[in-house]
Design a protein around this motif. Structure first.
Motif, PDB file in Angstrom:
ATOM      1  N   ASP B 201     -76.307  34.885  25.021  1.00  0.00           N
ATOM      2  CA  ASP B 201     -77.445  36.299  24.374  1.00  0.00           C
ATOM      3  C   ASP B 201     -77.898  35.317  23.338  1.00  0.00           C
ATOM      4  O   ASP B 201     -78.894  35.520  23.269  1.00  0.00           O
ATOM      5  CB  ASP B 201     -77.079  37.043  25.477  1.00  0.00           C
ATOM      6  CG  ASP B 201     -77.383  37.667  26.598  1.00  0.00           C
ATOM      7  OD1 ASP B 201     -77.726  36.735  27.422  1.00  0.00           O
ATOM      8  OD2 ASP B 201     -75.812  37.828  26.455  1.00  0.00           O
ATOM      9  N   TYR B 204     -80.439  32.318  22.737  1.00  0.00           N
ATOM     10  CA  TYR B 204     -81.427  33.000  23.481  1.00  0.00           C
ATOM     11  C   TYR B 204     -82.067  33.153  22.273  1.00  0.00           C
ATOM     12  O   TYR B 204     -83.991  32.990  22.241  1.00  0.00           O
ATOM     13  CB  TYR B 204     -81.444  33.795  25.065  1.00  0.00           C
ATOM     14  CG  TYR B 204     -82.835  33.579  25.209  1.00  0.00           C
ATOM     15  CD1 TYR B 204     -83.161  33.083  26.143  1.00  0.00           C
ATOM     16  CD2 TYR B 204     -83.225  35.531  25.128  1.00  0.00           C
ATOM     17  CE1 TYR B 204     -84.329  33.671  26.640  1.00  0.00           C
ATOM     18  CE2 TYR B 204     -84.504  35.820  25.445  1.00  0.00           C
ATOM     19  CZ  TYR B 204     -85.409  34.910  26.058  1.00  0.00           C
ATOM     20  OH  TYR B 204     -87.011  35.446  27.069  1.00  0.00           O
ATOM     21  N   LYS B 208     -85.969  31.725  20.708  1.00  0.00           N
ATOM     22  CA  LYS B 208     -87.151  32.694  20.808  1.00  0.00           C
ATOM     23  C   LYS B 208     -87.811  33.060  19.663  1.00  0.00           C
ATOM     24  O   LYS B 208     -88.757  32.408  18.868  1.00  0.00           O
ATOM     25  CB  LYS B 208     -86.695  34.144  21.379  1.00  0.00           C
ATOM     26  CG  LYS B 208     -88.063  34.816  21.889  1.00  0.00           C
ATOM     27  CD  LYS B 208     -87.915  35.713  23.120  1.00  0.00           C
ATOM     28  CE  LYS B 208     -88.821  36.304  23.585  1.00  0.00           C
ATOM     29  NZ  LYS B 208     -90.312  35.323  24.649  1.00  0.00           N
ATOM     30  N   GLU B 271     -79.785  28.188  35.564  1.00  0.00           N
ATOM     31  CA  GLU B 271     -81.152  29.376  35.844  1.00  0.00           C
ATOM     32  C   GLU B 271     -81.243  29.707  34.018  1.00  0.00           C
ATOM     33  O   GLU B 271     -83.012  29.636  34.276  1.00  0.00           O
ATOM     34  CB  GLU B 271     -80.442  30.736  36.649  1.00  0.00           C
ATOM     35  CG  GLU B 271     -80.844  30.380  37.564  1.00  0.00           C
ATOM     36  CD  GLU B 271     -80.304  32.134  38.161  1.00  0.00           C
ATOM     37  OE1 GLU B 271     -79.867  32.911  37.788  1.00  0.00           O
ATOM     38  OE2 GLU B 271     -79.882  31.780  39.624  1.00  0.00           O
ATOM     39  N   TYR B 272     -80.290  29.177  33.386  1.00  0.00           N
ATOM     40  CA  TYR B 272     -80.515  30.058  31.522  1.00  0.00           C
ATOM     41  C   TYR B 272     -80.999  28.722  31.358  1.00  0.00           C
ATOM     42  O   TYR B 272     -82.657  29.294  30.905  1.00  0.00           O
ATOM     43  CB  TYR B 272     -78.963  29.920  31.141  1.00  0.00           C
ATOM     44  CG  TYR B 272     -79.589  29.917  30.051  1.00  0.00           C
ATOM     45  CD1 TYR B 272     -79.113  31.553  29.421  1.00  0.00           C
ATOM     46  CD2 TYR B 272     -79.175  29.396  28.483  1.00  0.00           C
ATOM     47  CE1 TYR B 272     -79.432  30.931  28.154  1.00  0.00           C
ATOM     48  CE2 TYR B 272     -79.314  29.228  27.386  1.00  0.00           C
ATOM     49  CZ  TYR B 272     -79.459  30.415  26.936  1.00  0.00           C
ATOM     50  OH  TYR B 272     -78.899  30.534  25.658  1.00  0.00           O
ATOM     51  N   GLN B 274     -83.843  26.984  32.950  1.00  0.00           N
ATOM     52  CA  GLN B 274     -85.546  27.387  33.397  1.00  0.00           C
ATOM     53  C   GLN B 274     -85.401  28.527  32.723  1.00  0.00           C
ATOM     54  O   GLN B 274     -87.203  28.253  32.172  1.00  0.00           O
ATOM     55  CB  GLN B 274     -85.408  27.288  34.673  1.00  0.00           C
ATOM     56  CG  GLN B 274     -84.946  26.826  35.850  1.00  0.00           C
ATOM     57  CD  GLN B 274     -84.911  27.435  36.828  1.00  0.00           C
ATOM     58  OE1 GLN B 274     -85.188  28.511  37.457  1.00  0.00           O
ATOM     59  NE2 GLN B 274     -85.126  26.540  37.933  1.00  0.00           N
ATOM     60  N   LYS B 275     -85.010  28.994  32.447  1.00  0.00           N
ATOM     61  CA  LYS B 275     -85.670  30.290  31.252  1.00  0.00           C
ATOM     62  C   LYS B 275     -86.095  29.624  29.741  1.00  0.00           C
ATOM     63  O   LYS B 275     -86.568  30.193  29.703  1.00  0.00           O
ATOM     64  CB  LYS B 275     -84.333  31.355  30.627  1.00  0.00           C
ATOM     65  CG  LYS B 275     -84.473  33.113  30.468  1.00  0.00           C
ATOM     66  CD  LYS B 275     -84.025  33.535  30.098  1.00  0.00           C
ATOM     67  CE  LYS B 275     -82.810  33.379  29.615  1.00  0.00           C
ATOM     68  NZ  LYS B 275     -81.648  35.005  29.604  1.00  0.00           N
ATOM     69  N   LEU B 276     -84.889  28.702  29.498  1.00  0.00           N
ATOM     70  CA  LEU B 276     -85.794  28.511  28.178  1.00  0.00           C
ATOM     71  C   LEU B 276     -87.014  27.467  28.170  1.00  0.00           C
ATOM     72  O   LEU B 276     -88.230  27.293  27.243  1.00  0.00           O
ATOM     73  CB  LEU B 276     -84.630  27.330  28.148  1.00  0.00           C
ATOM     74  CG  LEU B 276     -82.948  27.926  27.600  1.00  0.00           C
ATOM     75  CD1 LEU B 276     -81.703  26.309  26.698  1.00  0.00           C
ATOM     76  CD2 LEU B 276     -83.369  28.968  26.160  1.00  0.00           C
ATOM     77  N   LYS B 278     -88.976  27.371  30.460  1.00  0.00           N
ATOM     78  CA  LYS B 278     -90.258  28.291  31.264  1.00  0.00           C
ATOM     79  C   LYS B 278     -91.225  29.315  30.203  1.00  0.00           C
ATOM     80  O   LYS B 278     -92.205  29.228  29.619  1.00  0.00           O
ATOM     81  CB  LYS B 278     -89.659  29.023  32.996  1.00  0.00           C
ATOM     82  CG  LYS B 278     -90.260  28.211  33.321  1.00  0.00           C
ATOM     83  CD  LYS B 278     -89.440  29.267  34.812  1.00  0.00           C
ATOM     84  CE  LYS B 278     -89.618  28.167  35.907  1.00  0.00           C
ATOM     85  NZ  LYS B 278     -89.107  29.036  36.886  1.00  0.00           N
ATOM     86  N   GLU B 279     -89.877  29.654  29.157  1.00  0.00           N
ATOM     87  CA  GLU B 279     -90.440  30.142  27.946  1.00  0.00           C
ATOM     88  C   GLU B 279     -91.029  29.125  26.292  1.00  0.00           C
ATOM     89  O   GLU B 279     -91.004  29.880  24.884  1.00  0.00           O
ATOM     90  CB  GLU B 279     -89.227  30.881  27.848  1.00  0.00           C
ATOM     91  CG  GLU B 279     -89.310  32.487  28.586  1.00  0.00           C
ATOM     92  CD  GLU B 279     -88.628  33.633  28.662  1.00  0.00           C
ATOM     93  OE1 GLU B 279     -88.002  33.719  27.363  1.00  0.00           O
ATOM     94  OE2 GLU B 279     -87.983  33.778  29.238  1.00  0.00           O
ATOM     95  N   ASP B 487     -90.286  25.330  40.333  1.00  0.00           N
ATOM     96  CA  ASP B 487     -90.576  27.046  40.495  1.00  0.00           C
ATOM     97  C   ASP B 487     -89.895  27.588  41.786  1.00  0.00           C
ATOM     98  O   ASP B 487     -90.052  28.777  41.931  1.00  0.00           O
ATOM     99  CB  ASP B 487     -92.103  27.393  40.256  1.00  0.00           C
ATOM    100  CG  ASP B 487     -92.492  26.668  38.832  1.00  0.00           C
ATOM    101  OD1 ASP B 487     -91.716  27.694  37.787  1.00  0.00           O
ATOM    102  OD2 ASP B 487     -94.112  26.302  38.377  1.00  0.00           O
TER     103      ASP B 487
END
Lengths: 294, 522
Positions: B201, B204, B208, B271-272, B274-276, B278-279, B487
């Motif tokens: 967390d 991330y 960011k 999933e983690y 993908q978050k990195l 996609k953002e 996606d």
């Protein structure tokens, strides 16, 4: 007078643009390589087109030419190219001439035997054993003799010789010339385009040859340029991923593998590029010669 | 005109004659300090290092031939080879081959029955050559003549598949590879007001901030968080936080040995990722970017995090590769996952390659003694740094500080003189490279080694691996890239890839791997 119409101007313009794009796409890669090689590695890392060098530096060239070995391998490669090409042209001529003569009995048999080698070679290991058993290892002869005569080039030359009118040879024989004199005084002078073409084939082949240097040469004093350049890529390549500790203290540590690649390509290709324009017309001719008669 | 043609002809003929004359083979002189020409295979058992007195003729130096794969350009008569002769009495006849063509050269030498005395091999070749009687059995020779090597790897020698029958044919090096570190720019952390992340967390949040909060204070949005490519190791600590050792075999709860892609936590890890992705917190072109270019993102201050060996980020690239002023500063993160712990793939000794002595070597004891010298501190330093007080001098040996002596201050000259280029094959666990690390790097390497994740590594070779590994690896590579960017339904796509993997030989491979792993770990 001779005023061009709009469609003609359009056509010419289109041709010019297309030819310019074609010329640019063929020459730019060379330009890119040269400009990259004289750019600072760090500035070059940002990528993109290279019309001019970025933060120009000759550091990579200095690194390449810093050791005496580069001059040794250049010398060896030049010797090999000159000697190998000369010997190859001589052997090809001496073989092609009798095979071009209709009166030579058995020429089909010998031609077939030579043609056979174009289809099936001895292979790497048997060739290595032959070279070793002839005591040629670690000498430049090992680089010259095994490939001294190319069957393909010999056939090109034979076909050209066959295109020379027989009457010239017959006249010379009537005047008392022997076959060698006919070859060297009549046939070869008339075959300059073909000889230049195959000399270029042999020369470029000798210059670019790599694997025989790896296989037959153990002594670095006998090594050739292409093998040396291959290892120079690694000098930067090792740094490319992890570098080495010693890199901290050296000016070469700011070089990247990409820059060394560009320098290597430049150093290897420039001599050939310089010679090529002078022989290019023979190159085309040489190819055509091979296609006239089989 | 006619005369000039004749002159030209004569000149060309002379050039050809001179060129041909230059092609002659000359006796090989090696890097001995005396310059004496010697013949290979001398059977004397004493070395020239043994001094002779009175009128007794000194023993003829023993020549030991070696084949070395490397990508550098040492001069043939270099200082390091001369120093080896001076220190050991052996004349080393070193054949240096570009790394990519080592096997080609070796195959030719095998066929010609012309093997060097000392050379490197992989397990498969070693087993074949051992069975063909081409290698020397070192079982008795090594313990008696190589105390340094025995102290370094002696306990593990029989773990090498080539030595499974408890006879020593192949000796692997003690030096380990370097594990992965999560290197994070601490100057950027300070700029965005964050601490070193301790879990996924926080990681991330840092990525960011590195992407959106102008960490380099340029006033532009010109940075992003994580540099990386298609190699899974660039994300080792992220997957490691889920207990997954990327690119390693794992053992499932039912005992089956399989690919890391079948780890129970794999979907959470993706999933983690993908978050990195996609953002836009990680390299957008990770699937295609070349290695040098992705490193360049770190070197030029575009990315602030790289999961890679810290030997690169904080040691070998520092300072010369970094383009910013002042230089970036780094720290290493340990990322805990849902289970509260994390890690990176464990680094094992390379049991599958090492050095061997040819059966044709007439003086195998001397070949082993030479290897022992290379592995010793003195030999190790010589091979890496060159000749002391000629090519380099210590400024603080205990701290690993030294300086090069002109003209060996640049790599080209240094390596041409023989330093660095022969190093590696005989390196011990605490070899000179490790001893020269800066303090931060030492800490980073130790930290990463301490975080090794359990896996199901198989040391020995098995046929199914030879047959299927390449195809299975290609499926994993494709699956990795697709599962990060998709996606669609992650679980369904993952299941489809694993079905492909099973059908491409994965099921057969699993059975064989499980049996092999159990045999190696009873």
């Amino acid at each position: 007078m001779n005023k061009k119409t709009a469609p003609e101007i359009f056509g010419l313009s289109l041709n010019t643009i297309l030819l310019f794009i074609f010329a640019f796409s063929t020459t730019y890669p060379f330009w890119h390589v040269i400009m990259y090689s004289i750019s600072d590695s760090r500035a070059a890392m940002s990528g993109g087109l290279f019309f001019i060098p970025r933060d120009p530096t000759l550091l990579a060239y200095r690194m390449l030419f810093k050791t005496k070995l580069i001059f040794i391998v250049y010398r060896n490669t030049i010797i090999r190219t000159v000697a190998g090409t000369g010997l190859s042209v001589l052997l090809s001529s001496l073989t092609a001439y009798p095979l071009s003569l209709a009166r030579f009995k058995g020429r089909s048999f010998f031609s077939l035997m030579i043609f056979f080698t174009m289809l099936f070679s001895g292979g790497m290991i048997p060739t290595y054993l032959v070279v070793k058993n002839l005591g040629l290892l670690n000498s430049l002869w090992a680089l010259i003799l095994p490939g001294a005569m190319s069957a393909y080039n010999m056939f090109i030359l034979r076909n050209f010789f066959q295109s020379i009118p027989n009457s010239l040879e017959e006249s010379a024989l009537l005047d008392g010339a022997n076959p060698l004199q006919v070859l060297f005084r009549i046939i070869l002078p008339l075959s300059a385009p073909a000889l230049a073409a195959i000399a270029m084939f042999y020369g470029v082949g000798n210059w670019n040859s790599y694997l025989d240097g790896v296989l037959y040469i153990n002594d670095a004093n006998k090594q050739i340029l292409q093998v040396y350049l291959r290892t120079m890529l690694g000098t930067a390549g090792a740094k490319g991923v992890l570098g080495d500790i010693s890199g901290n203290l050296s000016d070469a540590s700011s070089l990247t593998e990409e820059t060394m690649k560009m320098v290597t390509i430049t150093v290897s290709v420039i001599p050939v590029l310089i010679v090529y324009p002078f022989l290019q017309k023979y190159y085309t001719k040489g190819i055509l010669i091979g296609s006239v008669k089989g | 005109m006619k005369n000039s043609k004749r002159i030209l002809s004569v000149a060309l003929a002379l050039l050809l004659v001179f060129a041909l004359a230059a092609c002659q083979s000359t006796p090989t002189t090696t890097g001995g300090t005396t310059g004496a020409t010697t013949t290979k295979g001398t059977t004397a058992t004493t070395t020239a290092a043994t001094t002779t007195t009175g009128t007794t003729a000194p023993p003829e130096p023993i020549v030991i031939s070696t084949l070395h794969a490397g990508d550098n350009t040492p001069n043939p008569d270099n200082l390091v080879l001369q120093e080896i002769t001076k220190l050991t009495g052996y004349i080393v006849e070193m054949t240096y081959v570009p790394g990519a063509d080592y096997n080609t050269k070796l195959n030719a030498l095998i066929a010609a029955d012309d093997l060097p005395d000392l050379f490197s091999l992989g397990t498969n070749d070693a087993l074949q050559m051992r069975d063909a009687g081409l290698l020397t059995d070192l079982t008795d020779i090594l313990p008696a003549n190589a105390p340094t090597i025995m102290a370094d790897v002696g306990d593990e020698l029989f773990k090498a598949p080539a030595n499974f029958d408890e006879k020593i044919y192949l000796v692997f090096r003690g030096a380990l590879g370097y594990p992965m570190n999560t290197s994070i720019r601490t100057d950027w952390l300070a700029n965005v007001g964050l601490e070193m992340p301790k879990n996924l967390d926080e990681f991330y949040t840092v990525l960011k901030a590195f992407t959106e909060d102008d960490p380099n204070k340029s006033g532009k949005k010109d940075t992003f968080g994580l540099a990386g490519g298609i190699g899974r190791n660039y994300y080792a600590s992220i997957f490691g936080a889920y207990g997954i050792p990327v690119d390693r075999n794992i053992q499932l709860s039912d005992g089956t040995v399989t690919t890391w892609m079948k780890h129970p936590m794999i979907l959470d890890a993706f999933e983690y990722m993908q978050k990195l992705y996609k953002e836009n917190l990680m390299e957008p072109d990770f699937a295609t970017i070349p290695a040098m270019e992705l490193f360049g993102k770190l070197w030029t201050g575009v990315a602030g995090v790289l999961i890679f060996q810290c030997v690169g980020t904080t040691n070998n690239w520092m300072p010369s590769r970094y383009t910013e002023t002042p230089l970036p500063t780094f720290g290493f993160a340990t990322l805990a996952g849902p289970g509260g712990s994390g890690g990176v793939p464990t680094i094992y000794p390379d049991y599958n390659s090492g050095w061997v002595v040819a059966a044709s070597c007439e003086t195998p004891v001397d070949a082993v003694k030479l290897a022992e010298f290379f592995a010793s501190d003195a030999g190790d330093e010589l091979l890496y740094l060159g000749v002391e007080d000629v090519m380099f001098r210590w400024t603080d040996k205990a701290a690993g500080k030294y300086e090069r002596i002109a003209p060996y201050t640049d790599d080209a000259t240094h390596r041409a003189a023989g330093a660095f280029v022969y190093h590696g094959r005989f390196a011990s666990k605490n070899n000179i490279e490790v001893r020269l690390f800066n303090e931060l790097t030492r800490e980073g390497v130790a930290l990463a080694h301490s975080q090794g994740l359990p896996d199901a590594t198989i040391v020995g070779a098995f046929d199914e691996n030879v047959e299927y590994a390449s195809a299975l690896g290609a499926i994993i590579e494709e699956a990795f890239a697709q599962l990060v960017v998709t996606d669609g339904d992650l679980a369904a796509e993952h299941a489809e890839f694993m079905k492909q993997w099973d059908e491409a030989g994965g099921t057969i491979w699993e059975e064989a791997a499980t049996a092999m792993y159990k045999a190696e770990n009873p």
